[in-house]
Design a protein around this motif. Sequence first.
Motif, PDB file in Angstrom:
ATOM      1  N   VAL A  90       0.788  -1.369   0.038  1.00  0.00           N
ATOM      2  CA  VAL A  90      -0.106  -0.026  -0.068  1.00  0.00           C
ATOM      3  C   VAL A  90       0.912   1.319  -0.234  1.00  0.00           C
ATOM      4  CG1 VAL A  90      -1.909   1.146   1.132  1.00  0.00           C
ATOM      5  CG2 VAL A  90      -1.517  -1.260   1.331  1.00  0.00           C
ATOM      6  N   PRO A  91       1.722   1.624  -0.919  1.00  0.00           N
ATOM      7  CA  PRO A  91       2.136   2.716  -1.084  1.00  0.00           C
ATOM      8  C   PRO A  91       1.486   4.140  -1.118  1.00  0.00           C
ATOM      9  CG  PRO A  91       2.209   1.801  -3.372  1.00  0.00           C
ATOM     10  CD  PRO A  91       1.499   0.947  -2.191  1.00  0.00           C
ATOM     11  N   MET A  92       1.969   5.082  -0.512  1.00  0.00           N
ATOM     12  CA  MET A  92       0.914   6.349  -0.535  1.00  0.00           C
ATOM     13  C   MET A  92       1.397   7.399  -1.529  1.00  0.00           C
ATOM     14  SD  MET A  92       0.962   9.467   2.493  1.00  0.00           S
ATOM     15  CE  MET A  92      -0.046   8.796   3.423  1.00  0.00           C
ATOM     16  N   TYR A  93       0.330   7.500  -2.339  1.00  0.00           N
ATOM     17  CA  TYR A  93       0.229   8.553  -3.488  1.00  0.00           C
ATOM     18  C   TYR A  93      -0.540   9.734  -3.226  1.00  0.00           C
ATOM     19  CZ  TYR A  93       2.456   4.524  -6.004  1.00  0.00           C
ATOM     20  OH  TYR A  93       3.413   3.635  -6.198  1.00  0.00           O
ATOM     21  N   ASN A  94      -0.158  10.728  -3.070  1.00  0.00           N
ATOM     22  CA  ASN A  94      -0.759  11.963  -2.724  1.00  0.00           C
ATOM     23  C   ASN A  94      -2.009  11.823  -1.429  1.00  0.00           C
ATOM     24  OD1 ASN A  94       0.057  13.646  -4.940  1.00  0.00           O
ATOM     25  ND2 ASN A  94      -1.000  12.493  -6.394  1.00  0.00           N
ATOM     26  N   PHE A  95      -1.318  11.194  -0.504  1.00  0.00           N
ATOM     27  CA  PHE A  95      -2.168  10.999   0.626  1.00  0.00           C
ATOM     28  C   PHE A  95      -3.189   9.901   0.594  1.00  0.00           C
ATOM     29  CE2 PHE A  95      -1.105  15.596   0.605  1.00  0.00           C
ATOM     30  CZ  PHE A  95      -0.061  15.824   1.668  1.00  0.00           C
ATOM     31  N   SER A  96      -3.295   8.990  -0.129  1.00  0.00           N
ATOM     32  CA  SER A  96      -4.106   8.043  -0.251  1.00  0.00           C
ATOM     33  C   SER A  96      -3.606   6.611  -0.881  1.00  0.00           C
ATOM     34  CB  SER A  96      -5.385   8.475  -1.299  1.00  0.00           C
ATOM     35  OG  SER A  96      -6.375   7.748  -1.220  1.00  0.00           O
ATOM     36  N   ILE A  97      -4.440   5.789  -1.221  1.00  0.00           N
ATOM     37  CA  ILE A  97      -4.041   4.575  -1.667  1.00  0.00           C
ATOM     38  C   ILE A  97      -3.949   4.643  -3.349  1.00  0.00           C
ATOM     39  CG2 ILE A  97      -5.124   3.078   0.216  1.00  0.00           C
ATOM     40  CD1 ILE A  97      -7.283   2.557  -1.802  1.00  0.00           C
ATOM     41  N   PRO A  98      -3.173   3.749  -4.047  1.00  0.00           N
ATOM     42  CA  PRO A  98      -3.236   3.736  -5.342  1.00  0.00           C
ATOM     43  C   PRO A  98      -4.639   3.597  -6.025  1.00  0.00           C
ATOM     44  CG  PRO A  98      -1.418   2.350  -4.655  1.00  0.00           C
ATOM     45  CD  PRO A  98      -2.208   2.806  -3.475  1.00  0.00           C
ATOM     46  N   THR A  99      -4.840   4.426  -7.097  1.00  0.00           N
ATOM     47  CA  THR A  99      -6.252   4.166  -7.501  1.00  0.00           C
ATOM     48  C   THR A  99      -6.586   2.838  -8.045  1.00  0.00           C
ATOM     49  OG1 THR A  99      -5.693   4.960 -10.019  1.00  0.00           O
ATOM     50  CG2 THR A  99      -6.405   6.520  -8.150  1.00  0.00           C
ATOM     51  N   GLN A 100      -5.436   2.116  -8.428  1.00  0.00           N
ATOM     52  CA  GLN A 100      -5.683   0.497  -8.853  1.00  0.00           C
ATOM     53  C   GLN A 100      -6.107  -0.288  -7.846  1.00  0.00           C
ATOM     54  OE1 GLN A 100      -2.879   2.691  -9.227  1.00  0.00           O
ATOM     55  NE2 GLN A 100      -2.405   2.615 -11.513  1.00  0.00           N
ATOM     56  N   LEU A 101      -5.829   0.091  -6.483  1.00  0.00           N
ATOM     57  CA  LEU A 101      -5.933  -0.867  -5.450  1.00  0.00           C
ATOM     58  C   LEU A 101      -7.595  -0.385  -5.182  1.00  0.00           C
ATOM     59  CD1 LEU A 101      -5.396  -2.753  -3.060  1.00  0.00           C
ATOM     60  CD2 LEU A 101      -4.706  -0.819  -1.604  1.00  0.00           C
TER      61      LEU A 101
ATOM     62  N   GLY B 298       6.727  10.811   3.844  1.00  0.00           N
ATOM     63  CA  GLY B 298       6.640  11.487   5.251  1.00  0.00           C
ATOM     64  C   GLY B 298       6.293  10.568   6.261  1.00  0.00           C
ATOM     65  N   MET B 299       5.932  11.303   7.545  1.00  0.00           N
ATOM     66  CA  MET B 299       5.698  10.560   8.786  1.00  0.00           C
ATOM     67  C   MET B 299       4.161  10.808   8.953  1.00  0.00           C
ATOM     68  SD  MET B 299       8.589   9.321   9.325  1.00  0.00           S
ATOM     69  CE  MET B 299       8.684   8.939  11.077  1.00  0.00           C
ATOM     70  N   TYR B 300       3.476   9.665   8.940  1.00  0.00           N
ATOM     71  CA  TYR B 300       1.868   9.959   8.938  1.00  0.00           C
ATOM     72  C   TYR B 300       1.428   8.868   9.695  1.00  0.00           C
ATOM     73  CZ  TYR B 300       2.584  12.438   4.552  1.00  0.00           C
ATOM     74  OH  TYR B 300       2.914  13.384   3.568  1.00  0.00           O
ATOM     75  N   LYS B 301       2.020   7.971  10.348  1.00  0.00           N
ATOM     76  CA  LYS B 301       1.403   6.908  11.299  1.00  0.00           C
ATOM     77  C   LYS B 301       0.833   7.418  12.376  1.00  0.00           C
ATOM     78  CE  LYS B 301       2.782   2.801  13.956  1.00  0.00           C
ATOM     79  NZ  LYS B 301       3.655   2.025  14.741  1.00  0.00           N
ATOM     80  N   ASP B 302      -0.489   7.210  12.588  1.00  0.00           N
ATOM     81  CA  ASP B 302      -1.392   7.410  14.064  1.00  0.00           C
ATOM     82  C   ASP B 302      -1.314   9.002  13.961  1.00  0.00           C
ATOM     83  OD1 ASP B 302      -1.115   4.769  14.898  1.00  0.00           O
ATOM     84  OD2 ASP B 302       0.750   5.131  15.886  1.00  0.00           O
ATOM     85  N   THR B 303      -1.549   9.461  12.741  1.00  0.00           N
ATOM     86  CA  THR B 303      -1.976  10.906  12.771  1.00  0.00           C
ATOM     87  C   THR B 303      -3.343  10.924  12.077  1.00  0.00           C
ATOM     88  OG1 THR B 303      -1.047  11.682  10.622  1.00  0.00           O
ATOM     89  CG2 THR B 303       0.621  11.692  12.652  1.00  0.00           C
ATOM     90  N   ALA B 304      -3.965  12.438  11.967  1.00  0.00           N
ATOM     91  CA  ALA B 304      -5.081  12.414  11.106  1.00  0.00           C
ATOM     92  C   ALA B 304      -4.768  12.580   9.846  1.00  0.00           C
ATOM     93  CB  ALA B 304      -5.611  13.830  11.640  1.00  0.00           C
TER      94      ALA B 304
END
Length: 198
Positions: free
Chosen positions: A94-105, A143-149
Amino acid sequence: MKTLLHIQTSIFGNDGQSNQIAQSYIQKWQADNPTGAVVERDLISQPLPHMDLAIATALRAPADQRTAADEQVIDLSDTLIAELKQADAIVLGVPMYNFSIPTQLKAYFDLLARAGETFRYTENGPVGLIESKPVLLITTRGGMYKDTASDHQIPFVQQFLGFIGLTDTRVIYAEGLAMGDVGEDSLKTAHDLAKNLA
């Protein structure tokens, strides 16, 4: 014979960090399960159609009212669902692209969500119909996003998987990959975790 389903979603293919971490897991899994089989579902090299009116209609059409085009959609959905059901374990990049999941997923998830097949509604709410099994989520971020809004990925993926019955999820986070030494340390830790979890 045990089966591991690998779902690959990195647009960078084999060079993608999520895929490379998944390979660390897969190699260890294969060593521990020499007679096991790895089923590859590459959503990049074999893209799925994105949700549109035709697909939404086909997924909801009664069996006796389906057109030939509807049946093609159902056949594809049935194949994806069967892969999930037959697997003993799943590893999902699940790579992050523009704050979300890949559209393919997201396209993959849309073809899995079938009332009466992968979930049903009851008076107490939805119930997943896929028998739970271990799912390893591997997420890679610059970046660092784990356990954040700002983490809109993993909570959503876990919510969707739980909706269809896959509640046994573990997560490997590789974060700060655009942050120099922080990213290098995070990648090493992620690879080590992948081998240990396998």
